[in-house]
Design an enzyme around this catalytic site. Structure first.
Site, PDB file in Angstrom:
ATOM      1  CB  SER A 229      -0.937  -0.056   1.210  1.00 47.29           C
ATOM      2  OG  SER A 229      -2.044   0.763   0.976  1.00 47.29           O
TER       3      SER A 229
ATOM      4  CE  LYS B  65       0.165   5.357  -1.908  1.00 51.88           C
ATOM      5  NZ  LYS B  65      -0.865   4.822  -2.704  1.00 51.88           N
TER       6      LYS B  65
ATOM      7  CD1 TRP C  79      -7.818   3.518  -2.209  1.00 46.77           C
ATOM      8  CD2 TRP C  79      -9.457   4.681  -3.200  1.00 46.77           C
ATOM      9  NE1 TRP C  79      -7.738   4.817  -1.776  1.00 46.77           N
ATOM     10  CE2 TRP C  79      -8.730   5.555  -2.369  1.00 46.77           C
ATOM     11  CE3 TRP C  79     -10.536   5.195  -3.933  1.00 46.77           C
ATOM     12  CZ2 TRP C  79      -9.023   6.910  -2.238  1.00 46.77           C
ATOM     13  CZ3 TRP C  79     -10.841   6.553  -3.798  1.00 46.77           C
ATOM     14  CH2 TRP C  79     -10.090   7.387  -2.968  1.00 46.77           C
TER      15      TRP C  79
ATOM     16  CG  HIS D 105      -5.692  -2.337   0.194  1.00 45.58           C
ATOM     17  ND1 HIS D 105      -4.934  -1.979  -0.900  1.00 45.58           N
ATOM     18  CD2 HIS D 105      -5.180  -1.643   1.252  1.00 45.58           C
ATOM     19  CE1 HIS D 105      -4.014  -1.103  -0.521  1.00 45.58           C
ATOM     20  NE2 HIS D 105      -4.139  -0.887   0.774  1.00 45.58           N
TER      21      HIS D 105
HETATM   22  C1  GTR Z   1      -5.357   4.605   1.540  1.00 45.81           C
HETATM   23  C2  GTR Z   1      -4.717   5.449   0.494  1.00 45.81           C
HETATM   24  C3  GTR Z   1      -3.966   4.584  -0.457  1.00 45.81           C
HETATM   25  C4  GTR Z   1      -3.146   3.515   0.225  1.00 45.81           C
HETATM   26  C5  GTR Z   1      -3.723   3.048   1.547  1.00 45.81           C
HETATM   27  C6  GTR Z   1      -2.757   2.420   2.543  1.00 45.81           C
HETATM   28  O1  GTR Z   1      -6.177   5.317   2.384  1.00 45.81           O
HETATM   29  O2  GTR Z   1      -5.722   6.157  -0.161  1.00 45.81           O
HETATM   30  O3  GTR Z   1      -3.188   5.386  -1.314  1.00 45.81           O
HETATM   31  O4  GTR Z   1      -1.830   3.850   0.332  1.00 45.81           O
HETATM   32  O5  GTR Z   1      -4.313   4.049   2.254  1.00 45.81           O
HETATM   33  O6  GTR Z   1      -1.603   2.765   2.656  1.00 45.81           O
HETATM   34  O7  GTR Z   1      -3.243   1.573   3.285  1.00 45.81           O
END
Ligand code: GTR
Length: 457
Positions: free
Chosen positions: A291, A295, A382, A433
């Site tokens: 997540s 990045k 997302w 996710h």
């Molecule tokens: C979310 C965000 C994403 C992702 C995620 C995370 O809220 O919008 O970009 O990075 O968090 O890190 O769990």
């Protein structure tokens, strides 16, 4: 009677040898691969009407060509890529996306191994815990690295390094892991007044199959990301920023590093430590993140070529997903929700993705020719699974220029059908996710393949 089965087998073998699917684009016709469930798309569009989850509504866009210099010259050889285009792209990401981190190792950085146990986890592992003091000063910022190495491996061990969300003590119930003393986000089990307590020990273990990793001959190193920079917007007053920031008239520069830049920088500092540890094979270090930390792993691996293998798990916007698709989370949305993640300049591109001189396929291209693995998840719209795949696909020409096979398929694979044909690996997994055992399994399979070929030194 003609044996149909035999004929089919013959034709399949013949055609794969003489007409590689990759060349003819037959391996995955646009229709055979993954598609988001229409019910899920509908449901999400209802929940978040301002967000696009429909493939039909993705705007037309043109990606910047990673193999054309900003003056318009085509990049036709490895030398021009290395000496001109790669530095140019890196500079653009620094200036407009993640911001500029201090270059190189901090002068007085100090490492202290405060725990060394050769019989950890019932003898399976050697456990080390190391404090990296970034400035060497007693009250300066520091991070703790937790390391498990398999005792069965008698030579320096290849490792995975991963930032964690909850503190090192949450990745395994091992009572000897130091309980983090850093700032913690509220709302999780075992966190009171922004501090962790014993109840949080082992809380995040589902994402860290430590024993499995060790049994496959890999080590694991992990760091709490909040040690480097607590993940909330405080105007860059805490973590490593205030110590290393160079202010201009009391102000931060529009290209000063954000939190992702800082976390990535922390990963490079862990690499500085690995280089001093004879038990670790520092030529085979894989950097991995989930997540926002996916990045971060991409940005760390893009900049720091000491990372031999880079893994992005469900990283989405600002990670592996193409920004120009404006599918799921957008540049504007991420900058508004998390103003501290990227640099000030990135905000200029809110709603103006087409003006960005880069897109995220170029972040992946910066990793070439090293192996990279990108994952998506079926329900994680997302993060724009298709955008993540397309970034891999559009990074492939750089791998090819460097003489390495890139992705090996043209269209998105089906669900749970990992693509592991070249140096760019990809899969889309069933589920949401998350970082799962299935994901780890693929990373280790891919590492087996590529690390074996790399050898040591
Ligand atoms: C979310 C965000 C994403 C992702 C995620 C995370 O809220 O919008 O970009 O990075 O968090 O890190 O769990």
């Amino acid at each position: 009677m003609f044996n149909n089965k035999l004929l089919v087998t013959f034709l399949t073998v013949f055609s794969t040898i003489f007409f590689p699917a990759e060349v003819f684009g037959l391996s995955n016709s646009a229709d055979s691969g993954w598609k988001a469930s229409p019910e899920l798309v509908e449901e999400l569009m209802k929940q978040r009407s301002e967000t696009n989850y429909s493939e039909q509504r993705v705007p037309k866009y043109t990606l910047p060509d990673p193999l054309v210099l900003s003056d318009g010259t085509k990049v036709t050889n490895a030398e021009t890529w290395r000496t001109k285009r790669r530095p140019e792209i890196l500079e653009i990401f620094r200036k407009y996306v993640y911001g500029r981190a201090p270059i190189g190792k901090p002068k007085n950085m100090a490492f202290k191994v405060f725990d060394l146990e050769r019989k950890a986890l019932a003898g399976l592992a050697t456990r080390k815990q190391v404090t990296v003091n970034f400035t060497g000063k007693k009250d300066g910022p520091k991070m703790d690295i937790l390391i498990y190495l398999p005792n069965a491996v008698k030579t320096p061990v290849p490792i995975f390094v991963i930032l964690n969300f909850g503190g090192n003590h949450t990745i395994h119930p091992d009572p000897a892991i130091k309980l983090s003393e850093s700032w913690m986000r509220p709302g999780s089990k075992g966190v009171v007044k922004n501090l962790a307590n014993e109840e949080s020990r082992g809380r995040g273990r589902a994402r860290f199959p430590v024993e499995k990793i060790l049994k496959r001959g890999y080590g694991l190193a992990t760091i709490y990301y909040g040690d480097i920079d607590p993940d909330f917007h405080d105007g860059f007053k805490n973590g490593v920023h205030p110590v290393f920031d160079k202010l201009i008239d009391g102000e931060r520069a529009p290209d000063a590093w954000g939190s992702i830049g800082a976390w990535a920088w922390g990963l490079s500092r862990s690499m500085d430590y690995f280089e001093t540890d004879d038990d670790i094979d520092n030529k085979r270090v894989a950097v991995l993140g989930h997540s926002r930390l996916g990045k971060t792993a991409l940005w760390a691996g893009a900049q720091d070529e000491r990372f031999a293998f880079v893994i992005s798990n469900n990283s989405g916007c600002g990670g592996a997903a193409l920004s120009r698709r404006r599918f799921g989370e957008t540049v504007e949305r991420i900058n508004k929700s998390f103003p501290h993640w990227f640099c000030g300049n990135f905000k200029k591109y809110n709603g103006k993705e087409d003006d960005l001189p880069v897109d995220q396929h170029m972040l992946i291209a910066l990793i070439a020719p090293r192996p990279v693995y990108v994952t998506s998840a079926d329900k994680d719209l997302w993060a724009d699974p298709r955008g993540e795949f397309l970034a891999c696909k559009n990074a492939a020409p750089v791998y090819h220029l460097l003489g390495v096979k890139g992705l090996g398929v043209k269209a998105m694979p089906s669900l749970d059908q990992p693509v592991q044909k070249g140096a760019i690996g990809y899969h889309i997994r069933s589920g949401g996710h998350n970082l799962t055992q299935y994901d780890w399994q693929q990373f280790m399979d891919f590492a087996d393949m590529h690390f074996a070929a790399m050898g040591r030194n």
